[in-house]
Design a protein around this motif. Sequence first.
Motif, PDB file in Angstrom:
ATOM      1  N   UNK A  77       0.767  -1.453   0.125  1.00  0.00           N
ATOM      2  CA  UNK A  77      -0.108   0.672   0.038  1.00  0.00           C
ATOM      3  C   UNK A  77       1.649   1.581  -0.260  1.00  0.00           C
ATOM      4  N   UNK A  78       2.075   0.987   0.116  1.00  0.00           N
ATOM      5  CA  UNK A  78       3.059   2.346   0.735  1.00  0.00           C
ATOM      6  C   UNK A  78       3.686   2.518  -0.987  1.00  0.00           C
ATOM      7  N   UNK A  79       4.380   3.861  -0.881  1.00  0.00           N
ATOM      8  CA  UNK A  79       4.547   4.105  -2.247  1.00  0.00           C
ATOM      9  C   UNK A  79       5.987   3.889  -2.626  1.00  0.00           C
ATOM     10  N   UNK A  80       5.883   2.920  -3.601  1.00  0.00           N
ATOM     11  CA  UNK A  80       7.800   3.085  -4.000  1.00  0.00           C
ATOM     12  C   UNK A  80       9.118   4.001  -3.652  1.00  0.00           C
ATOM     13  N   UNK A  81      10.188   2.657  -2.989  1.00  0.00           N
ATOM     14  CA  UNK A  81      11.107   4.131  -2.846  1.00  0.00           C
ATOM     15  C   UNK A  81      11.326   2.965  -1.639  1.00  0.00           C
ATOM     16  N   UNK A  82      13.089   4.144  -1.242  1.00  0.00           N
ATOM     17  CA  UNK A  82      14.519   3.047  -1.373  1.00  0.00           C
ATOM     18  C   UNK A  82      13.667   2.867   1.190  1.00  0.00           C
ATOM     19  N   UNK A  83      13.158   3.820   1.622  1.00  0.00           N
ATOM     20  CA  UNK A  83      12.111   3.268   3.049  1.00  0.00           C
ATOM     21  C   UNK A  83      11.391   1.869   3.072  1.00  0.00           C
ATOM     22  N   UNK A  84      10.693   2.115   1.615  1.00  0.00           N
ATOM     23  CA  UNK A  84      10.144   0.512   1.431  1.00  0.00           C
ATOM     24  C   UNK A  84      10.923  -0.799   0.354  1.00  0.00           C
ATOM     25  N   UNK A  85      11.532  -0.439   0.215  1.00  0.00           N
ATOM     26  CA  UNK A  85      13.022  -1.121  -0.197  1.00  0.00           C
ATOM     27  C   UNK A  85      13.511  -1.628   0.871  1.00  0.00           C
ATOM     28  N   UNK A  86      13.395  -0.887   2.269  1.00  0.00           N
ATOM     29  CA  UNK A  86      14.525  -1.361   3.617  1.00  0.00           C
ATOM     30  C   UNK A  86      13.522  -1.874   4.432  1.00  0.00           C
ATOM     31  N   UNK A  87      12.087  -1.861   4.192  1.00  0.00           N
ATOM     32  CA  UNK A  87      10.612  -2.665   5.304  1.00  0.00           C
ATOM     33  C   UNK A  87      10.952  -4.215   4.466  1.00  0.00           C
ATOM     34  N   UNK A 142       8.083  -1.292  -8.316  1.00  0.00           N
ATOM     35  CA  UNK A 142       7.815  -0.160  -8.699  1.00  0.00           C
ATOM     36  C   UNK A 142       9.964   0.243  -7.426  1.00  0.00           C
ATOM     37  N   UNK A 143      10.717  -0.971  -7.016  1.00  0.00           N
ATOM     38  CA  UNK A 143      11.127   0.059  -5.741  1.00  0.00           C
ATOM     39  C   UNK A 143      12.409  -0.153  -6.354  1.00  0.00           C
ATOM     40  N   UNK A 144      13.255   0.668  -6.219  1.00  0.00           N
ATOM     41  CA  UNK A 144      14.509   0.875  -6.529  1.00  0.00           C
ATOM     42  C   UNK A 144      16.058  -0.860  -6.663  1.00  0.00           C
ATOM     43  N   UNK A 145      17.146  -0.353  -7.470  1.00  0.00           N
ATOM     44  CA  UNK A 145      17.936  -0.973  -7.510  1.00  0.00           C
ATOM     45  C   UNK A 145      17.295  -1.760  -8.841  1.00  0.00           C
ATOM     46  N   UNK A 146      18.769  -2.670  -9.297  1.00  0.00           N
ATOM     47  CA  UNK A 146      18.271  -3.770 -10.918  1.00  0.00           C
ATOM     48  C   UNK A 146      18.779  -5.041  -9.521  1.00  0.00           C
ATOM     49  N   UNK A 147      18.658  -5.341 -11.182  1.00  0.00           N
ATOM     50  CA  UNK A 147      20.004  -7.438 -10.662  1.00  0.00           C
ATOM     51  C   UNK A 147      20.371  -7.316 -10.171  1.00  0.00           C
ATOM     52  N   UNK A 148      21.565  -6.155 -10.374  1.00  0.00           N
ATOM     53  CA  UNK A 148      23.087  -6.351  -9.856  1.00  0.00           C
ATOM     54  C   UNK A 148      22.329  -5.820  -8.028  1.00  0.00           C
ATOM     55  N   UNK A 149      21.763  -5.137  -8.190  1.00  0.00           N
ATOM     56  CA  UNK A 149      21.893  -4.362  -6.718  1.00  0.00           C
ATOM     57  C   UNK A 149      20.741  -5.836  -6.100  1.00  0.00           C
ATOM     58  N   UNK A 150      20.095  -6.534  -6.094  1.00  0.00           N
ATOM     59  CA  UNK A 150      19.680  -7.561  -5.197  1.00  0.00           C
ATOM     60  C   UNK A 150      20.650  -8.707  -5.809  1.00  0.00           C
ATOM     61  N   UNK A 151      21.416  -8.655  -6.569  1.00  0.00           N
ATOM     62  CA  UNK A 151      22.466  -9.925  -6.068  1.00  0.00           C
ATOM     63  C   UNK A 151      22.960  -9.277  -4.763  1.00  0.00           C
TER      64      UNK A 151
END
Length: 189
Positions: A77-87, A142-151
Motif C-alpha cells: 500500500x506504500x509508495x515505492x522508494x528506498x524506505x519501502x525497499x528497506x522494510x 517499482x522499487x529501486x535497484x536493478x538485478x545486480x543490486x538485488x544480487x
Amino acid sequence: MVRNPERRVRLADAAVRVLARQGSRGLTHRAIDDEAGVPKGTASNYFSSREEIIDAILARIGERLTPDPAVHAELARRSPGVDLFTDYLRDIVHRLTSDPDSTIALFELRLEATRRPHVAAALAEWRRGGLAADVEFNASMGLPGDAADIALFHYAIDGLVLDRLTVPLDEQADVDALVATLVRRILGD
C-alpha cells in the motif's frame, strides 16, 4: 500405498530440523523417523533416496519462508522508494532469523553442495529461481535497484543472517539499523 500429505509435511519438517541440528552426516531416514516421532521406516516410504529428502527439504523451506500475505499487503500500500525497499528487506531478514532451523538447514545444504552434485544442482536451481523472483518482484513493485543490486543484497543478507544465527560479531547490533545502512550504502538515499 496411499500417501498422507500431512505426514509428508511432518517428515519434511523433521528433516529440516535434523539437517539444521545434526548437519548433513546426521540426515538419515532413521534420524528423520526419530525426529518426527513416527515408526521406523516411515521416512523411507515417503522419500526413497537422499536426493528425494533434499528435494523435500528445499520445498518445505520454501514454504516455511514464504512471506506473510498480510505483511506484504500492508507494505504494498506504500509508495515505492528506498524506505519501502528497506522494510521489504527487513521482512526477509526477520523471516530468515525467525525460523533458524530452515535457515541453518539452507547453510548446511550449501556446504553439502560442495560435495554432492545433486545437492548442488537442486540448490542452484532453487537459489537462482529465488533471485529471479526477487528481481521480478522488485521491478513489478517499482522499487529501486536493478538485478545486480538485488544480487548484492543476497550476498550481504546471507552474511548478516549467518552472523546472527551463529557467532555474532556484535551481539548488541540492531539488525533493523544494519539493514537500513546496507540499503542506503548500496542504493543511496
